[in-house]
Design a protein around this motif. Structure first.
Motif, PDB file in Angstrom:
ATOM      1  N   GLY A 263      36.842  -8.679  48.492  1.00 39.14           N
ATOM      2  CA  GLY A 263      37.865  -9.419  49.319  1.00 39.14           C
ATOM      3  C   GLY A 263      37.524 -11.231  49.169  1.00 39.14           C
ATOM      4  O   GLY A 263      38.652 -12.004  49.069  1.00 39.14           O
ATOM      5  N   ASN A 264      36.266 -11.389  49.430  1.00 41.72           N
ATOM      6  CA  ASN A 264      35.879 -12.759  49.567  1.00 41.72           C
ATOM      7  C   ASN A 264      35.859 -13.492  48.306  1.00 41.72           C
ATOM      8  O   ASN A 264      36.144 -14.721  48.216  1.00 41.72           O
ATOM      9  N   THR A 265      35.658 -12.743  47.210  1.00 41.13           N
ATOM     10  CA  THR A 265      35.603 -13.384  45.753  1.00 41.13           C
ATOM     11  C   THR A 265      37.071 -13.653  45.461  1.00 41.13           C
ATOM     12  O   THR A 265      37.292 -14.722  44.970  1.00 41.13           O
ATOM     13  N   LEU A 266      38.110 -12.621  45.704  1.00 46.78           N
ATOM     14  CA  LEU A 266      39.565 -13.084  45.431  1.00 46.78           C
ATOM     15  C   LEU A 266      39.973 -13.958  46.273  1.00 46.78           C
ATOM     16  O   LEU A 266      40.898 -15.146  45.783  1.00 46.78           O
ATOM     17  N   ARG A 267      39.680 -14.067  47.705  1.00 46.45           N
ATOM     18  CA  ARG A 267      39.872 -15.296  48.450  1.00 46.45           C
ATOM     19  C   ARG A 267      39.291 -16.664  47.947  1.00 46.45           C
ATOM     20  O   ARG A 267      40.247 -17.670  47.898  1.00 46.45           O
ATOM     21  N   LEU A 268      38.315 -16.594  47.694  1.00 46.14           N
ATOM     22  CA  LEU A 268      37.649 -17.858  46.805  1.00 46.14           C
ATOM     23  C   LEU A 268      38.549 -18.218  45.493  1.00 46.14           C
ATOM     24  O   LEU A 268      38.757 -19.500  45.675  1.00 46.14           O
ATOM     25  N   MET A 269      38.617 -17.251  44.778  1.00 47.60           N
ATOM     26  CA  MET A 269      39.492 -17.786  43.406  1.00 47.60           C
ATOM     27  C   MET A 269      40.891 -18.002  43.699  1.00 47.60           C
ATOM     28  O   MET A 269      41.564 -18.981  43.070  1.00 47.60           O
ATOM     29  N   LEU A 270      41.461 -17.617  44.979  1.00 52.94           N
ATOM     30  CA  LEU A 270      42.809 -17.951  45.039  1.00 52.94           C
ATOM     31  C   LEU A 270      43.127 -19.318  45.923  1.00 52.94           C
ATOM     32  O   LEU A 270      44.051 -19.822  46.006  1.00 52.94           O
ATOM     33  N   THR A 271      42.040 -19.638  46.722  1.00 55.08           N
ATOM     34  CA  THR A 271      41.980 -20.797  47.398  1.00 55.08           C
ATOM     35  C   THR A 271      41.156 -22.056  47.123  1.00 55.08           C
ATOM     36  O   THR A 271      41.468 -23.197  47.915  1.00 55.08           O
TER      37      THR A 271
ATOM     38  N   SER B 144      43.306 -17.016  35.835  1.00 54.36           N
ATOM     39  CA  SER B 144      43.472 -16.137  34.677  1.00 54.36           C
ATOM     40  C   SER B 144      42.843 -16.737  33.504  1.00 54.36           C
ATOM     41  O   SER B 144      43.208 -16.251  32.107  1.00 54.36           O
ATOM     42  N   GLY B 145      41.873 -17.551  33.391  1.00 55.89           N
ATOM     43  CA  GLY B 145      41.490 -18.030  32.298  1.00 55.89           C
ATOM     44  C   GLY B 145      40.060 -17.288  31.730  1.00 55.89           C
ATOM     45  O   GLY B 145      39.547 -17.725  30.625  1.00 55.89           O
ATOM     46  N   GLY B 146      39.675 -16.222  32.145  1.00 56.02           N
ATOM     47  CA  GLY B 146      38.451 -15.606  31.479  1.00 56.02           C
ATOM     48  C   GLY B 146      37.764 -14.914  32.576  1.00 56.02           C
ATOM     49  O   GLY B 146      37.774 -15.214  33.637  1.00 56.02           O
TER      50      GLY B 146
ATOM     51  N   SER C  22      34.763 -16.757  35.249  1.00 51.96           N
ATOM     52  CA  SER C  22      35.007 -17.296  36.212  1.00 51.96           C
ATOM     53  C   SER C  22      34.736 -16.151  37.304  1.00 51.96           C
ATOM     54  O   SER C  22      34.561 -16.621  38.517  1.00 51.96           O
ATOM     55  N   VAL C  23      34.997 -15.018  37.042  1.00 57.01           N
ATOM     56  CA  VAL C  23      34.816 -13.851  38.164  1.00 57.01           C
ATOM     57  C   VAL C  23      33.251 -13.605  38.383  1.00 57.01           C
ATOM     58  O   VAL C  23      32.974 -13.623  39.509  1.00 57.01           O
ATOM     59  N   ALA C  24      32.531 -13.945  37.643  1.00 48.62           N
ATOM     60  CA  ALA C  24      31.006 -13.535  37.680  1.00 48.62           C
ATOM     61  C   ALA C  24      30.546 -14.836  38.446  1.00 48.62           C
ATOM     62  O   ALA C  24      29.844 -14.840  39.438  1.00 48.62           O
ATOM     63  N   GLU C  25      31.220 -16.226  38.153  1.00 48.22           N
ATOM     64  CA  GLU C  25      30.750 -17.397  38.693  1.00 48.22           C
ATOM     65  C   GLU C  25      30.969 -17.348  40.287  1.00 48.22           C
ATOM     66  O   GLU C  25      30.478 -17.588  40.957  1.00 48.22           O
ATOM     67  N   ALA C  26      32.500 -16.879  40.666  1.00 41.63           N
ATOM     68  CA  ALA C  26      33.053 -16.749  41.774  1.00 41.63           C
ATOM     69  C   ALA C  26      32.194 -15.636  42.630  1.00 41.63           C
ATOM     70  O   ALA C  26      31.990 -16.219  43.907  1.00 41.63           O
ATOM     71  N   MET C  27      31.966 -14.575  42.145  1.00 40.21           N
ATOM     72  CA  MET C  27      31.086 -13.513  42.672  1.00 40.21           C
ATOM     73  C   MET C  27      29.723 -14.125  43.302  1.00 40.21           C
ATOM     74  O   MET C  27      29.129 -13.857  44.311  1.00 40.21           O
ATOM     75  N   ASN C  28      28.937 -14.972  42.368  1.00 36.72           N
ATOM     76  CA  ASN C  28      27.776 -15.559  42.564  1.00 36.72           C
ATOM     77  C   ASN C  28      27.888 -16.593  43.941  1.00 36.72           C
ATOM     78  O   ASN C  28      27.016 -16.615  44.637  1.00 36.72           O
ATOM     79  N   GLU C  29      28.970 -17.333  43.912  1.00 32.97           N
ATOM     80  CA  GLU C  29      29.225 -18.316  44.844  1.00 32.97           C
ATOM     81  C   GLU C  29      29.458 -17.820  46.163  1.00 32.97           C
ATOM     82  O   GLU C  29      29.078 -18.271  47.345  1.00 32.97           O
TER      83      GLU C  29
ATOM     84  N   VAL D 203      37.605  -6.887  40.772  1.00 25.36           N
ATOM     85  CA  VAL D 203      38.278  -8.331  40.509  1.00 25.36           C
ATOM     86  C   VAL D 203      38.934  -8.377  39.091  1.00 25.36           C
ATOM     87  O   VAL D 203      40.198  -8.869  39.012  1.00 25.36           O
ATOM     88  N   GLU D 204      38.170  -7.818  38.271  1.00 26.42           N
ATOM     89  CA  GLU D 204      38.832  -8.042  36.727  1.00 26.42           C
ATOM     90  C   GLU D 204      40.054  -7.180  36.566  1.00 26.42           C
ATOM     91  O   GLU D 204      40.730  -7.678  35.821  1.00 26.42           O
ATOM     92  N   VAL D 205      40.041  -6.021  37.032  1.00 27.95           N
ATOM     93  CA  VAL D 205      41.114  -5.141  36.892  1.00 27.95           C
ATOM     94  C   VAL D 205      42.511  -5.838  37.507  1.00 27.95           C
ATOM     95  O   VAL D 205      43.177  -5.717  36.909  1.00 27.95           O
TER      96      VAL D 205
END
Length: 418
Positions: A256-264, A273-275, A278-285, A371-373
């Motif tokens: 949830g926190n990763t998707l919030r970060l990616m959406l906001t 939606s660019g690859g 960015s998911v791995a990077e957002a999860m780490n952040e 997140v990827e799915v």
């Protein structure tokens, strides 16, 4: 409840470890704590129970590196005479619980290896397949509608189902486990009831696997723990409960926190939606900025000592402020800059009682797959409410959203099952 004795942390301008600021702005709250009290903060738990919250990165590193001086043995706690039987934090701060959380020394090391080996034997491709299967099945339940709440309909339902599958629990029991885990971790009036539900579930699993071993984590742990100097069914039960609690809710919040970060966050929205990078990077952040595990209970001082300028008495409880330590300006001087993959965060703990690496890898596979799915299935997903209106659950221990409403272009279901 009897008031704590004079001289304990509760009599030193203590900060209540509760309240809305843990939901709304914990970063500012931890910053104020550090500025006012330094790296070790006197806090008060429910019922006016005193403790110390360690918010300094170096101090937390010191505590977790010295298990003799800062023990995991909760019997050392000097506040047990003041703790009633119905204290809501007992599921989080237990006494004489035969789980790995409160085992120390060589026996703890052996127990940690047993857990690690049982999890490491899970086929990573099988784990990923399970996560994809459940993720697709859950997306199928809302993808045709064009809107949903990601937390209640997706993130909160996925990890426990994957973990239940690999541990050996029937899929149908997943939803009830979610509710029980939430009740226990939030530490309020239903905490003990939630713990009891987990005990019943895992007691039944242990009994079944003793009678008929299978290819699952519970069976491997029972087999490896057998023997006169091994680990009995009660210890295996307790460890499975710990693994489920530590594996489900933080992973759900990581999703949830990763998707919030990616959406906001503008740093990620352009690449939403660019690859998959960015998911791995957002999860780490997220593990630096918005880590699911905020505070952990805890360690107990084995003798009188000074830490961070504070006089810590023998038997005092020290809570590990993982989120606050991650934001310590001595180690992260500019929180606005991406960490670039730096994984020196303390989100999984440190030292011999840190989260076992196979458990961390399991959580990462589940969260990243989730997140990827979702982004593959719903590439134009967008936040349905203003970002500032998003709220958090009322827990000082874990940081997760109560809801994440989104909209997207409706798509056909794939026909999987949730």
């Amino acid at each position: 409840m009897t008031a704590p004795p004079p001289g304990c942390p509760a009599h030193a301008q203590s900060v209540p470890l509760s309240g809305p600021r843990f939901q709304t702005d914990p970063v500012a709250l931890y910053r104020e704590m550090r500025r006012t009290h330094g790296p070790v903060v006197p806090v008060v738990l429910p019922g006016d129970v005193p403790a110390w919250l360690v918010v300094g990165y170096r101090e937390l590193h010191q505590i977790t590196s010295d298990p003799q001086l800062f023990s995991r043995d909760s019997d050392l706690w000097n506040q047990w005479p003041h703790i009633p039987a119905d204290w809501p934090l007992l599921p989080m701060i237990g006494r004489k619980q035969p789980s790995i959380l409160y085992t120390v020394g060589e026996r703890h090391s052996r127990r940690a290896r047993l857990i690690s080996d049982a999890l490491e034997a899970v086929d990573p491709f099988e784990l990923r397949r399970y996560a994809e299967e459940f993720a697709d099945g859950l997306v199928d339940t809302f993808c045709t509608r064009g809107e949903t709440d990601i937390i209640s309909r997706y993130a909160m339902l996925l990890p426990v189902r994957v973990l239940a599958r690999i541990y050996g629990i029937p899929d149908a029991q997943g939803p009830d486990l979610v509710a029980a885990l939430n009740d226990m971790i939030d530490g309020r009036e239903r905490a003990v009831a939630g713990q009891q539900h987990l005990i019943r579930t895992f007691s039944a699993l242990i009994a079944e696997r003793q009678a008929a071993p299978a290819h699952d984590v519970a069976s491997r742990m029972l087999a490896a723990g057998a023997g006169p100097d091994g680990f009995g069914p009660e210890e295996i039960l307790q460890d499975l409960m710990v693994m489920m609690a530590a594996g489900h809710q933080p992973t759900a919040d990581w999703i949830g926190n990763t998707l919030r970060l990616m959406l906001t966050d503008d740093r990620f929205t352009a690449s939403l939606s660019g690859g998959r990078h960015s998911v791995a990077e957002a999860m780490n952040e997220v593990l630096w900025e918005d880590t699911p595990t905020q505070n952990v209970a805890g360690r107990w001082a084995a003798r009188d000592i000074r830490l961070g300028g504070r006089a810590i008495a023998a038997g005092d409880l020290l809570l590990l402020g993982l989120a606050a330590a991650n934001g310590d300006p001595q180690v992260r001087t500019d929180a606005s800059v991406l960490t670039g993959g730096n994984n020196a965060f303390l989100s999984f703990g440190h030292g011999e009682h840190r989260c076992p690496f196979p458990a961390q890898e399991t959580a990462e596979v589940i969260a990243r797959t989730a997140v990827e799915v979702l982004l593959d299935r719903l590439p134009d997903i967008d936040l349905a409410v203003p970002a500032e209106s998003l709220t958090r659950r009322p827990s000082p221990w874990l940081r997760g959203l109560t809801a994440l409403p989104v909209t997207f272009t409706p798509t056909p279901a794939l026909g999987g099952s949730a």
